[in-house]
Enzyme design. Sequence first.
Site, PDB file in Angstrom:
ATOM      1  N   ASP A  98     -45.060  19.482   1.254  1.00 29.60           N
ATOM      2  CA  ASP A  98     -45.389  18.118   1.660  1.00 29.60           C
ATOM      3  C   ASP A  98     -45.285  17.246   0.421  1.00 29.60           C
ATOM      4  OD1 ASP A  98     -46.457  15.957   3.199  1.00 29.60           O
ATOM      5  OD2 ASP A  98     -47.574  17.421   4.391  1.00 29.60           O
ATOM      6  N   GLU A 241     -41.373  11.333   7.237  1.00 30.91           N
ATOM      7  CA  GLU A 241     -42.320  10.844   8.251  1.00 30.91           C
ATOM      8  C   GLU A 241     -42.141   9.335   8.344  1.00 30.91           C
ATOM      9  OE1 GLU A 241     -47.110  10.690   9.285  1.00 30.91           O
ATOM     10  OE2 GLU A 241     -46.354  10.287   7.286  1.00 30.91           O
TER      11      GLU A 241
HETATM   12  O1  TEU Z   1     -49.842   9.935   7.932  1.00 34.24           O
HETATM   13  C1  TEU Z   1     -49.392   8.618   8.064  1.00 34.24           C
HETATM   14  C2  TEU Z   1     -50.176   7.779   8.940  1.00 34.24           C
HETATM   15  O2  TEU Z   1     -49.848   6.616   9.040  1.00 34.24           O
HETATM   16  C3  TEU Z   1     -51.333   8.368   9.664  1.00 34.24           C
HETATM   17  O3  TEU Z   1     -52.470   8.090   8.955  1.00 34.24           O
HETATM   18  C4  TEU Z   1     -51.391   7.841  11.011  1.00 34.24           C
HETATM   19  O4  TEU Z   1     -51.440   6.456  11.042  1.00 34.24           O
HETATM   20  C5  TEU Z   1     -52.577   8.306  11.750  1.00 34.24           C
HETATM   21  O5  TEU Z   1     -52.928   9.580  11.366  1.00 34.24           O
HETATM   22  C6  TEU Z   1     -52.272   8.281  13.201  1.00 34.24           C
HETATM   23  O6  TEU Z   1     -52.680   9.403  13.823  1.00 34.24           O
HETATM   24  C7  TEU Z   1     -49.595  10.612   6.760  1.00 34.24           C
HETATM   25  C8  TEU Z   1     -50.242  11.969   6.818  1.00 34.24           C
HETATM   26  O7  TEU Z   1     -49.625  12.735   7.825  1.00 34.24           O
HETATM   27  C9  TEU Z   1     -51.714  11.806   7.018  1.00 34.24           C
HETATM   28  O8  TEU Z   1     -52.377  13.015   7.194  1.00 34.24           O
HETATM   29  C10 TEU Z   1     -52.244  11.089   5.801  1.00 34.24           C
HETATM   30  O9  TEU Z   1     -53.598  10.792   5.977  1.00 34.24           O
HETATM   31  C11 TEU Z   1     -51.497   9.791   5.527  1.00 34.24           C
HETATM   32  O10 TEU Z   1     -50.084   9.927   5.622  1.00 34.24           O
HETATM   33  C12 TEU Z   1     -51.772   9.323   4.136  1.00 34.24           C
HETATM   34  O11 TEU Z   1     -51.176  10.172   3.209  1.00 34.24           O
END
Ligand code: TEU
Length: 533
Positions: A98, A241
Amino acid sequence: MERKWWHSAVIYQIYPRSFQDTNHDGIGDIPGIINRLDYLVNLGITAIWLSPVYQSPNDDNGYDISDYCAIMKEFGTMEDMDSLLYEASKRNIRIIMDLVVNHSSDEHAWFIEARQSKDNPYRDFYIWRDAKQGHVPNELMSIFGGSAWEWDEQTQQYYLHLFSKKQPDLNWENPLLRQKIWEMMNFWLEKGVGGFRMDVIDLIGKQIDKGITNNGEKLHDYLQEMNRETFGKYDVLTVGETWGATPEIAKLYSNPSRKELSMVFQFEHVCLDQQEGKEKWDLKPLNLSKFKQVMSRWQIELGQEGWNSLFFENHDLPRVVSRWGNDTTYRIESAKMFAILLHGMKGTPYIYQGQEIGMTNYLAEDISQVSDIEAINMYHHRLSNGYTKEEILCSINAKGRDNARTPMQWDSSQYGGFSNATPWLALNKNYKEVNVKQALEDKCSIFYTYKRLIALRKEHDIMVWGDYELVPTDERLFVYERVYNGVRWQVVANLTSEHVPFKRDRGELLIANYDNPTDCLRPYEAYIINKEI
Ligand code: TEU
Ligand code: CA
């Protein structure tokens, strides 16, 4: 299109904190992952996407990194990480790291330096602005609630954080910062990792003064530079993502001629059960026609150009059986139906730990049982805005991220075989019935549906390369076909708990979640046939 290993791969996502604890501190660890590799070999997966294992103060469970080249103490050591890479590669399993580079932790050495003074050499690694008439520079909001700006007393400026205030955003406009990130990525590539999953990568081109966060002007330039400077020389998988991707944008990322990424995660289907223009907490039932339309559009748009990733779950999303299926009467049927529906499509499938045994959402009765920063912030925010506790918990139980983060259910012993000590987050109460041991012993379990789907993908090129065609039918059914070299497969899924008539075509039955499909689909019935043509 040049064929790569990741086109035909199936990826398994591990959330290390909740996978397997070996030293009994209630927290999953890297030795725990090593111990369970043979389980993943049995399932048949090609690669593991490992949620962050780097050093972190865990304000956001590892998505706040304080050292990209060190391992979180709770998870183990760099030697453990090296053994994981070695043990996985012995089993032909690649490890996808990641990559969280939109932001770092505020405890990262760069930020500690940066906040020392305005002329510190690291100052420009982050995004600073003066106050505007004694207030925040602009209205930008953090995704975890509140303003995206935090005041720094010592240097009398605000810094930007699109997530928590312990996750300051990195300044990608700074070439030196980019250089440091390339070095760090090369460090991992030289160790032999199988690629990167790139956290919120569509935010790195942000143009803050214009209020632009995702899909900024320079985004694709940065990714092309990253490809050139790092992974372009390796045969790896890269998946971004990208909450803000449309099919058009996804082609920019994943068309191989542009030399950016292998594929992206898009979230259009994931956002269908929230009210228009509101937050994910503002619930609305899934419209089945819309769902089919969105899934199909991505299949078709990226059919010949670019590549799809396929997923219903990850560590940020609720469990699909609870969300869109039925986690009581038809848990097994609906979990298998979603597996067949997704794995029949064109793209690279991702399975999130526990999905393969039909793990369900976790019901919190009180906010004290909630661990996730996103949900806790929202809880306080909404309470002060007049929502009732019940309303808020209802949203958290439907959409909160803890739903997918409860410890992996390995067996029916105390703490579900995850640990001998109280886990950092409580197990789902159903672990005595829903667990890996039970699933492995029952030839009809959800596990074996996943195993069979993965095996089918390895045996039949049509599953990887076949074109996608939607078959118009009853609103409650999702029926599509894949076509390749004169072969035609039909995937049939009943998305509801109703009995729905559907004429079964002639052909060889490849997989099903009920015995003997007929001309009436039973609740959540799904199958794939190789049609006689
Ligand atoms: O997630 C991106 C993100 O925008 C999420 O926070 C999302 O809006 C939310 O979970 C909706 O369900 C990524 C990672 O996957 C997440 O675990 C992290 O908290 C976030 O980035 C920050 O790094
Ligand atoms: Ca541990």
